[in-house]
Design a protein around this motif. Structure first.
Motif, PDB file in Angstrom:
ATOM      1  N   MET A 125       0.841  -1.212   0.000  1.00 29.63           N
ATOM      2  CA  MET A 125       0.000   0.000   0.000  1.00 29.63           C
ATOM      3  C   MET A 125       0.868   1.250   0.000  1.00 29.63           C
ATOM      4  SD  MET A 125      -0.994   2.585   2.242  1.00 29.63           S
ATOM      5  CE  MET A 125      -0.970   2.030   3.927  1.00 29.63           C
ATOM      6  N   GLY A 137      -5.634   3.968   0.865  1.00 27.30           N
ATOM      7  CA  GLY A 137      -4.948   3.861   2.154  1.00 27.30           C
ATOM      8  C   GLY A 137      -5.421   4.863   3.191  1.00 27.30           C
ATOM      9  N   ASP A 138      -6.724   5.037   3.296  1.00 24.74           N
ATOM     10  CA  ASP A 138      -7.315   6.034   4.195  1.00 24.74           C
ATOM     11  C   ASP A 138      -6.859   5.895   5.648  1.00 24.74           C
ATOM     12  OD1 ASP A 138      -8.782   7.818   2.717  1.00 24.74           O
ATOM     13  OD2 ASP A 138     -10.657   6.693   2.852  1.00 24.74           O
ATOM     14  N   CYS A 139      -6.698   4.678   6.135  1.00 25.33           N
ATOM     15  CA  CYS A 139      -6.389   4.499   7.565  1.00 25.33           C
ATOM     16  C   CYS A 139      -4.890   4.468   7.831  1.00 25.33           C
ATOM     17  CB  CYS A 139      -7.054   3.235   8.102  1.00 25.33           C
ATOM     18  SG  CYS A 139      -6.277   1.701   7.566  1.00 25.33           S
ATOM     19  N   GLY A 140      -4.092   4.644   6.800  1.00 28.10           N
ATOM     20  CA  GLY A 140      -2.645   4.675   6.995  1.00 28.10           C
ATOM     21  C   GLY A 140      -2.031   3.311   7.231  1.00 28.10           C
ATOM     22  N   GLY A 141      -2.797   2.260   6.996  1.00 27.59           N
ATOM     23  CA  GLY A 141      -2.244   0.910   7.144  1.00 27.59           C
ATOM     24  C   GLY A 141      -2.649   0.219   8.427  1.00 27.59           C
ATOM     25  N   CYS A 196      -5.375  -1.410   8.953  1.00 31.69           N
ATOM     26  CA  CYS A 196      -6.290  -2.530   8.688  1.00 31.69           C
ATOM     27  C   CYS A 196      -7.725  -2.176   9.094  1.00 31.69           C
ATOM     28  CB  CYS A 196      -5.796  -3.776   9.425  1.00 31.69           C
ATOM     29  SG  CYS A 196      -6.479  -5.313   8.791  1.00 31.69           S
ATOM     30  N   SER A 197      -8.118  -0.922   8.881  1.00 35.21           N
ATOM     31  CA  SER A 197      -9.459  -0.548   9.329  1.00 35.21           C
ATOM     32  C   SER A 197     -10.283   0.191   8.269  1.00 35.21           C
ATOM     33  CB  SER A 197      -9.367   0.315  10.592  1.00 35.21           C
ATOM     34  OG  SER A 197      -8.669   1.506  10.330  1.00 35.21           O
ATOM     35  N   CYS A 198      -9.800   0.303   7.024  1.00 33.67           N
ATOM     36  CA  CYS A 198     -10.590   1.062   6.046  1.00 33.67           C
ATOM     37  C   CYS A 198     -10.935   0.253   4.791  1.00 33.67           C
ATOM     38  CB  CYS A 198      -9.861   2.345   5.643  1.00 33.67           C
ATOM     39  SG  CYS A 198      -8.395   2.082   4.622  1.00 33.67           S
ATOM     40  N   GLY A 199     -10.084  -0.654   4.409  1.00 38.38           N
ATOM     41  CA  GLY A 199     -10.336  -1.466   3.213  1.00 38.38           C
ATOM     42  C   GLY A 199     -10.068  -0.756   1.896  1.00 38.38           C
ATOM     43  N   CYS A 243      -7.351  -0.251   0.454  1.00 42.05           N
ATOM     44  CA  CYS A 243      -6.087  -0.702  -0.161  1.00 42.05           C
ATOM     45  C   CYS A 243      -6.254  -2.109  -0.729  1.00 42.05           C
ATOM     46  CB  CYS A 243      -4.960  -0.676   0.863  1.00 42.05           C
ATOM     47  SG  CYS A 243      -5.258  -1.817   2.228  1.00 42.05           S
ATOM     48  N   LEU A 280      -5.571  -7.040   1.765  1.00 46.19           N
ATOM     49  CA  LEU A 280      -5.345  -5.626   2.045  1.00 46.19           C
ATOM     50  C   LEU A 280      -3.858  -5.391   1.832  1.00 46.19           C
ATOM     51  CD1 LEU A 280      -7.548  -5.168   5.238  1.00 46.19           C
ATOM     52  CD2 LEU A 280      -8.109  -4.566   2.864  1.00 46.19           C
ATOM     53  N   CYS A 289      -1.972  -3.107   2.591  1.00 46.07           N
ATOM     54  CA  CYS A 289      -1.211  -2.530   3.717  1.00 46.07           C
ATOM     55  C   CYS A 289      -0.683  -3.619   4.643  1.00 46.07           C
ATOM     56  CB  CYS A 289      -2.055  -1.529   4.499  1.00 46.07           C
ATOM     57  SG  CYS A 289      -3.451  -2.255   5.394  1.00 46.07           S
TER      58      CYS A 289
HETATM   59 FE1  FES Z   1      -6.680   0.932   5.493  1.00 48.77          FE
HETATM   60 FE2  FES Z   1      -5.204  -0.954   4.360  1.00 48.77          FE
HETATM   61  S1  FES Z   1      -4.852   1.141   4.331  1.00 48.77           S
HETATM   62  S2  FES Z   1      -7.002  -1.203   5.499  1.00 48.77           S
END
Ligand code: FES
Length: 105
Positions: free
Chosen positions: A25, A38-42, A44-47, A49, A84, A86
């Motif tokens: 990501m 990559g909204d959540c920066g990695g 694992c909470s946005c999906g 990526c 994902l 990320c």
């Molecule tokens: Fe948000 Fe991968 S960047 S789940």
């Protein structure tokens, strides 16, 4: 340096160089690959990526964590090879990995 080949849903290819340890990501963001947000920066909470890992690299990409599995469960355009990006770290074993992207959100 290793290579990642991102293929957008429309077939456009982006071949980028990645450092070992960098997430797929982050590498996509660094190279402005469309379709990876990559909204959540990695975390694992946005999906945002989401990508599909070609069969050849699935083993080397490692197992999904429970959190990743939960995030992907029921995600738009989920497939058996969904990941994902990320959650996958580059390593020499992933050199040349092909990541196909779902349709844009
Ligand atoms: Fe948000 Fe991968 S960047 S789940």
């Amino acid at each position: 340096m290793s290579k990642i080949i991102f293929i957008e849903h429309d077939g456009s290819q982006h071949i980028v160089e990645a450092e070992s340890g960098e997430s797929l990501m982050q590498c996509a963001l660094n190279h402005r690959v469309p379709g990876i947000v990559g909204d959540c920066g990695g975390c694992c909470s946005c999906g945002t990526c989401h990508g599909y890992i070609d069969t050849h690299w699935q083993l080397a990409a490692g197992e999904q964590s429970d959190d990743e599995r939960l995030m992907l469960d029921g995600a738009d355009h989920e497939q058996p090879n969904s990941r994902l990006t990320c959650q996958i770290r580059m390593s020499p074993a992933l050199d040349g990995i092909i990541v196909r992207l779902p349709p844009p959100l």
